[in-house]
Design a protein around this motif. Structure first.
Motif, PDB file in Angstrom:
ATOM      1  N   HIS A  50       1.123  -1.503  -0.160  1.00  0.00           N
ATOM      2  CA  HIS A  50      -0.222   0.142   0.033  1.00  0.00           C
ATOM      3  C   HIS A  50       0.712   0.354   0.273  1.00  0.00           C
ATOM      4  O   HIS A  50       2.090   1.200   0.041  1.00  0.00           O
TER       5      HIS A  50
ATOM      6  N   VAL B 245      -1.393   5.184   5.260  1.00  0.00           N
ATOM      7  CA  VAL B 245      -2.495   4.804   5.563  1.00  0.00           C
ATOM      8  C   VAL B 245      -1.910   3.350   6.148  1.00  0.00           C
ATOM      9  O   VAL B 245      -1.238   2.780   6.256  1.00  0.00           O
TER      10      VAL B 245
ATOM     11  N   TRP C  15      -7.716  -1.497   1.838  1.00  0.00           N
ATOM     12  CA  TRP C  15      -7.741  -1.067   0.986  1.00  0.00           C
ATOM     13  C   TRP C  15      -7.646  -1.697  -0.452  1.00  0.00           C
ATOM     14  O   TRP C  15      -7.976  -0.985  -1.182  1.00  0.00           O
TER      15      TRP C  15
ATOM     16  N   ALA D 243     -12.994   5.082   4.130  1.00  0.00           N
ATOM     17  CA  ALA D 243     -11.641   5.327   4.094  1.00  0.00           C
ATOM     18  C   ALA D 243     -10.947   6.393   5.336  1.00  0.00           C
ATOM     19  O   ALA D 243      -9.421   5.767   5.536  1.00  0.00           O
TER      20      ALA D 243
ATOM     21  N   HIS E  19      -9.264   4.229   8.151  1.00  0.00           N
ATOM     22  CA  HIS E  19      -8.294   3.682   7.083  1.00  0.00           C
ATOM     23  C   HIS E  19      -7.071   4.137   7.432  1.00  0.00           C
ATOM     24  O   HIS E  19      -5.731   4.320   6.592  1.00  0.00           O
TER      25      HIS E  19
ATOM     26  N   HIS F   4      -6.964   5.657  -6.363  1.00  0.00           N
ATOM     27  CA  HIS F   4      -7.153   4.499  -6.180  1.00  0.00           C
ATOM     28  C   HIS F   4      -8.261   3.653  -7.352  1.00  0.00           C
ATOM     29  O   HIS F   4      -9.229   2.365  -6.736  1.00  0.00           O
TER      30      HIS F   4
END
Length: 231
Positions: free
Chosen positions: A7, A11, A17, A155, A158, A215
């Motif tokens: 990732h 985050v 994710w 989101a 995270h 993303h």
């Protein structure tokens, strides 16, 4: 085949994710794993001053890569490309790198070399704590504008503060010079400018472009799955 997801910056909970793409891969019998990055405060280690940096992130990913001998594709997102450049080097099971809106450093380069020296407006730096993070109020508009409301709502839970040490630490290897690589340009990315992505993409063997934000594995998981299955 297995997939190892690395990732990006600021985050935590990599499995969240990547979950939309990972679930579609699992339906096709392809397992995946998303290592924790210590510099993001994961793995039970603080990420502030003197805490884990790029070397610890590299070590965490290498440990996962060495844990299996099946053919492996490493998918690196954004800052994850810096980690992967060194972590995937010399690992015999790694057959391909998929770099998503990713930094692609040469040996000796660090993350800080890819900017103009100014602080991105969506970032917040705490010099006393030695951390930086994404401003929560700018998260959706900058990084998730093409994702559905459920993803956008979840989101922020995270996000993580990350050690600023990672920005200045150079990589000791460039795995993309040794391994087949595909670069996925995210044409509507408001975090990493598409023109910068296209510059990095010149270093990869193949280039794919999707009309997505930062993303695509959350907004267009089927497209990312199909890309992986066809590497």
């Amino acid at each position: 085949m297995r997939v190892v997801f690395v990732h990006g910056a600021c985050v935590r909970d990599g499995s969240w994710w990547w979950h939309r793409t990972a679930e579609l891969l699992q339906e096709r019998g392809v397992p995946s794993v998303a290592p924790a990055l210590p510099s993001c405060g994961e793995a039970g280690l603080p990420g502030g001053v003197g805490g884990p940096g790029l070397p610890e992130d590299v070590a965490a990913v290498r440990q996962v890569l060495r844990a299996g001998d099946e053919p492996t594709v490493v998918v690196a997102h954004s800052y994850g490309g810096v980690v992967t450049a060194e972590a995937a080097a010399g690992i015999g099971s790694v057959r391909h790198l998929l770099l998503v809106s990713s930094y692609l450093p040469e040996v000796g380069q660090s993350l800080s070399e890819f900017g103009d020296g100014s602080l991105a407006p969506f970032l917040d730096v705490d010099p006393d704590a030695g951390t930086f993070g994404v401003r929560p109020e700018l998260l959706v508009d900058t990084f998730l504008q093409d994702c559905d409301p459920e993803v956008q709502a979840q989101a922020a839970d995270h996000l993580a503060r990350q050690s600023v040490r990672v920005t200045g630490q150079p990589v000791g290897a460039a795995a993309w010079q040794q391994l087949p690589s595909t670069y996925l340009v995210c044409a509507q990315d408001r975090g990493t400018p598409p023109q910068l992505q296209r510059e990095f993409a010149r270093r990869a063997d193949d280039v794919v472009e999707l009309d997505t934000g930062h993303h695509p594995f959350l907004s267009r998981p089927a497209a990312v799955r199909d890309l992986l299955l066809n590497l």
